[in-house]
Design an enzyme around this catalytic site. Structure first.
Site, PDB file in Angstrom:
ATOM      1  N   CYS A   1     -18.167  36.302 101.259  1.00 34.51           N
ATOM      2  CA  CYS A   1     -18.784  37.151 102.295  1.00 34.51           C
ATOM      3  C   CYS A   1     -20.235  36.786 102.597  1.00 34.51           C
ATOM      4  CB  CYS A   1     -18.706  38.611 101.863  1.00 34.51           C
ATOM      5  SG  CYS A   1     -17.023  39.210 101.850  1.00 34.51           S
TER       6      CYS A   1
HETATM    7  N1  LIG Z   1     -13.087  39.388  99.027  1.00 35.17           N
HETATM    8  C1  LIG Z   1     -13.985  40.257  99.407  1.00 35.17           C
HETATM    9  O1  LIG Z   1     -14.762  40.767  98.589  1.00 35.17           O
HETATM   10  C2  LIG Z   1     -14.101  40.695 100.864  1.00 35.17           C
HETATM   11  C3  LIG Z   1     -14.904  41.808 101.158  1.00 35.17           C
HETATM   12  C4  LIG Z   1     -15.006  42.225 102.462  1.00 35.17           C
HETATM   13  C5  LIG Z   1     -14.352  41.508 103.473  1.00 35.17           C
HETATM   14  N2  LIG Z   1     -13.607  40.405 103.169  1.00 35.17           N
HETATM   15  C6  LIG Z   1     -12.935  39.708 104.279  1.00 35.17           C
HETATM   16  O2  LIG Z   1     -11.542  40.005 104.259  1.00 35.17           O
HETATM   17  C7  LIG Z   1     -10.778  38.875 104.671  1.00 35.17           C
HETATM   18  C8  LIG Z   1      -9.780  38.508 103.593  1.00 35.17           C
HETATM   19  O3  LIG Z   1     -10.509  38.123 102.423  1.00 35.17           O
HETATM   20  P1  LIG Z   1      -9.844  38.067 100.991  1.00 35.17           P
HETATM   21  O4  LIG Z   1     -10.956  37.929 100.010  1.00 35.17           O
HETATM   22  O5  LIG Z   1      -8.837  39.151 100.802  1.00 35.17           O
HETATM   23  O6  LIG Z   1      -9.080  36.649 101.103  1.00 35.17           O
HETATM   24  P2  LIG Z   1      -7.977  36.075 100.092  1.00 35.17           P
HETATM   25  O7  LIG Z   1      -8.034  34.609 100.232  1.00 35.17           O
HETATM   26  O8  LIG Z   1      -8.108  36.703  98.748  1.00 35.17           O
HETATM   27  O9  LIG Z   1      -6.597  36.605 100.707  1.00 35.17           O
HETATM   28  C9  LIG Z   1      -6.103  36.221 101.947  1.00 35.17           C
HETATM   29  C10 LIG Z   1      -4.599  36.149 101.863  1.00 35.17           C
HETATM   30  O10 LIG Z   1      -4.080  35.835 103.172  1.00 35.17           O
HETATM   31  C11 LIG Z   1      -2.983  34.972 103.018  1.00 35.17           C
HETATM   32  N3  LIG Z   1      -2.782  34.290 104.294  1.00 35.17           N
HETATM   33  C12 LIG Z   1      -3.497  33.277 104.841  1.00 35.17           C
HETATM   34  N4  LIG Z   1      -3.022  32.998 106.075  1.00 35.17           N
HETATM   35  C13 LIG Z   1      -2.010  33.848 106.302  1.00 35.17           C
HETATM   36  C14 LIG Z   1      -1.122  34.057 107.390  1.00 35.17           C
HETATM   37  N5  LIG Z   1      -1.225  33.328 108.518  1.00 35.17           N
HETATM   38  N6  LIG Z   1      -0.180  35.017 107.280  1.00 35.17           N
HETATM   39  C15 LIG Z   1      -0.085  35.752 106.148  1.00 35.17           C
HETATM   40  N7  LIG Z   1      -0.898  35.620 105.096  1.00 35.17           N
HETATM   41  C16 LIG Z   1      -1.844  34.670 105.173  1.00 35.17           C
HETATM   42  C17 LIG Z   1      -3.371  34.066 101.863  1.00 35.17           C
HETATM   43  O11 LIG Z   1      -2.216  33.487 101.259  1.00 35.17           O
HETATM   44  C18 LIG Z   1      -4.076  35.062 100.938  1.00 35.17           C
HETATM   45  O12 LIG Z   1      -3.185  35.659 100.015  1.00 35.17           O
HETATM   46  C19 LIG Z   1     -11.799  37.782 104.995  1.00 35.17           C
HETATM   47  O13 LIG Z   1     -12.105  37.811 106.354  1.00 35.17           O
HETATM   48  C20 LIG Z   1     -13.018  38.205 104.193  1.00 35.17           C
HETATM   49  O14 LIG Z   1     -14.218  37.731 104.768  1.00 35.17           O
HETATM   50  C21 LIG Z   1     -13.455  39.996 101.881  1.00 35.17           C
END
Ligand SMILES: NC(=O)c1ccc[n+]([C@@H]2O[C@H](COP(=O)([O-])OP(=O)(O)OC[C@H]3O[C@@H](n4cnc5c(N)ncnc54)[C@H](O)[C@@H]3O)[C@@H](O)[C@H]2O)c1
Length: 430
Positions: free
Chosen positions: A272
């Site tokens: 992030c």
């Molecule tokens: N991790 C954090 O602390 C956090 C906090 C706030 C916001 N975010 C935001 O949330 C979003 C997700 O982050 P995250 O940390 O959960 O990511 P992550 O990588 O942990 O999880 C994303 C998931 O999406 C899946 N994926 C990818 N492409 C896909 C598709 N086309 N169809 C279905 N599944 C698909 C992946 O296999 C993975 O399991 C990002 O935009 C991130 O910036 C993350």
């Protein structure tokens, strides 16, 4: 259409879908399943889908004791098959939004998820984008992929953006009790989105548009990135003047108003803070505005791994040792404490810089058994600490587990003030 969907949401009959079961998606799926909804997670990863269906958690904040009963009772399941969308009423999109090497937003995950959703999209659905992105994405990228002559937003389906604010490893604030901001493409969309979240989460904050909701997240993360940049610059100034920056911040934080402490560190990490502000600067560049604070803070924060390496080199020099050939043990490789996530971790930059300068490297981290990047592969090895010429504390969680071993090291570089109060001629702080 709005009243029918709202009725289904109120009486928990709405079928909920979460696309992307990572750090954001899985905790959200669990909250809606706990609230009594039937939830289907959709992810491309075979491994994650299999684990969810077996009730096995891969996210530290979700204990198996919570996940398994939800799976066993049929409230939560996972699949790789997007055709389930034809039976769903709501979809939250929680897929990654990384930056390209050029620091341009990589929209490919959002686009490919929406392409799959569009194939099975139907009247009466609520779609909410949660992935962090630049202001305008929901209306400019997602909406045109879903809207058609027969499916009009705000009338036949509902579209919102809601920023995810989850803080992995935070024992106090988790998905359920972090206020949820939501903004819709139309006022009807905001109403449906707010009603939806209110069923499972403690507090909902509706805003007037998707762009406002998108900008909220970028303001929050930019605020943090810039203030950490300021703390890092103050740390570099203090180092030059031989002033203890930690003592300065601690004393400044006693002011009961107008000051909020931020701390220096070895560099930014995670999915992030180092990334999201560049979504904003990319977008504002198109409007002819240079995001100068963001660029400057990015530059200062980016210098920190090298600043740490210079500290190590100077400290070894004081002990009549060269960096080349010295054994350096990195304590903690996760990007922050109490998590197992090494994405963008400054520890990786520090390891790479040290390796290029000929140091011998080992690491230990109770949450990260193995790291693999840029042709390097290392496994956690706490015993190696006892033989190291220098121990570098990069993530503070590890210190708690290995405190005695660390204190015995001939030289310690502490980038987090993790050994606060420990007095020794062998310790060098940031
Ligand atoms: N991790 C954090 O602390 C956090 C906090 C706030 C916001 N975010 C935001 O949330 C979003 C997700 O982050 P995250 O940390 O959960 O990511 P992550 O990588 O942990 O999880 C994303 C998931 O999406 C899946 N994926 C990818 N492409 C896909 C598709 N086309 N169809 C279905 N599944 C698909 C992946 O296999 C993975 O399991 C990002 O935009 C991130 O910036 C993350």
């Amino acid at each position: 259409m709005q009243r029918i969907l709202e009725e289904k949401i109120r009486n928990r009959q709405a079928k909920v879908g979460i696309v992307g079961l990572g750090y954001v998606g899985l905790p959200l799926a669990v909250e809606f399943a706990k609230a009594g909804f039937e939830v289907t997670g959709i992810d491309l990863s075979e491994e994650k889908v299999a684990k969810v269906n077996a009730g096995k958690s891969y996210i530290a904040d979700i204990p198996e004791g919570i996940l398994k009963p939800l799976v066993d009772s049929g409230k939560l399941s996972a699949t790789r098959d997007f055709s389930v969308i034809s039976k769903l009423d709501t979809i939250n999109i929680c897929v990654p939004t990384p930056l390209r090497k050029t620091k341009d937003p990589d929209m490919s995950y959002i686009v490919s998820a929406c392409q799959e959703i569009a194939k099975h999209f139907h009247k009466g659905m609520l779609v909410i984008l949660e992935s962090t992105t630049y202001p305008g994405t929901t209306d400019e990228v997602v909406l045109p992929m879903l809207e058609s002559a027969t499916l009009l937003v705000g009338r036949d389906f509902f579209l919102c953006f809601s920023p995810e604010r989850v803080d992995p490893g935070n024992p106090v604030y988790q998905t359920v009790n972090i206020p949820k901001v939501v903004g819709g493409a139309t006022p009807a969309c905001t109403e449906v989105g707010a009603l939806f979240y209110a069923q499972a989460l403690q507090k909902v904050v509706p805003v007037s548009s998707t762009q406002v909701a998108e900008m909220v997240k970028l303001l929050e993360n930019t605020f943090r990135m810039i203030n950490i940049g300021l703390a890092n610059e103050i740390a570099m100034m203090c180092a030059r003047m031989d002033i203890n920056v930690w003592e300065v911040i601690e004393a400044a934080a006693t002011k009961p108003f107008g000051f909020m402490p931020f701390y220096p560190g070895p560099g930014l990490g995670g999915h992030c803070i180092p990334i999201d502000p560049f979504y904003l600067s990319w977008k504002t560049k198109q409007a002819g505005i240079e995001a100068r604070f963001i660029e400057l803070a990015g530059h200062i924060n980016g210098q920190m791994p090298m600043f740490v390496v210079e500290k190590i080199q100077n400290a070894l020099n004081e002990h009549s040792k060269a960096l080349k050939g010295s054994h350096i043990h990195i304590l903690g490789v996760a990007y922050k404490k109490n998590i197992d996530d090494v994405r963008e971790s400054p520890a990786l930059d520090i390891i790479q810089l040290l390796e290029r300068r000929g140091a011998k490297l080992t690491y230990s981290d109770p949450h990260v058994p193995r790291i693999r990047f840029d042709g390097l592969e290392l496994c956690t090895d706490p015993d190696a600490m006892a033989k190291a010429d220098c121990v570098v504390i990069v993530t503070d969680h590890s210190v708690f587990d290995y405190k005695t071993l660390v204190r015995d090291a001939p030289l310690i570089v502490d980038t987090r003030n993790a050994l606060k109060g420990f007095v020794s001629k062998n310790i060098v702080r940031l």
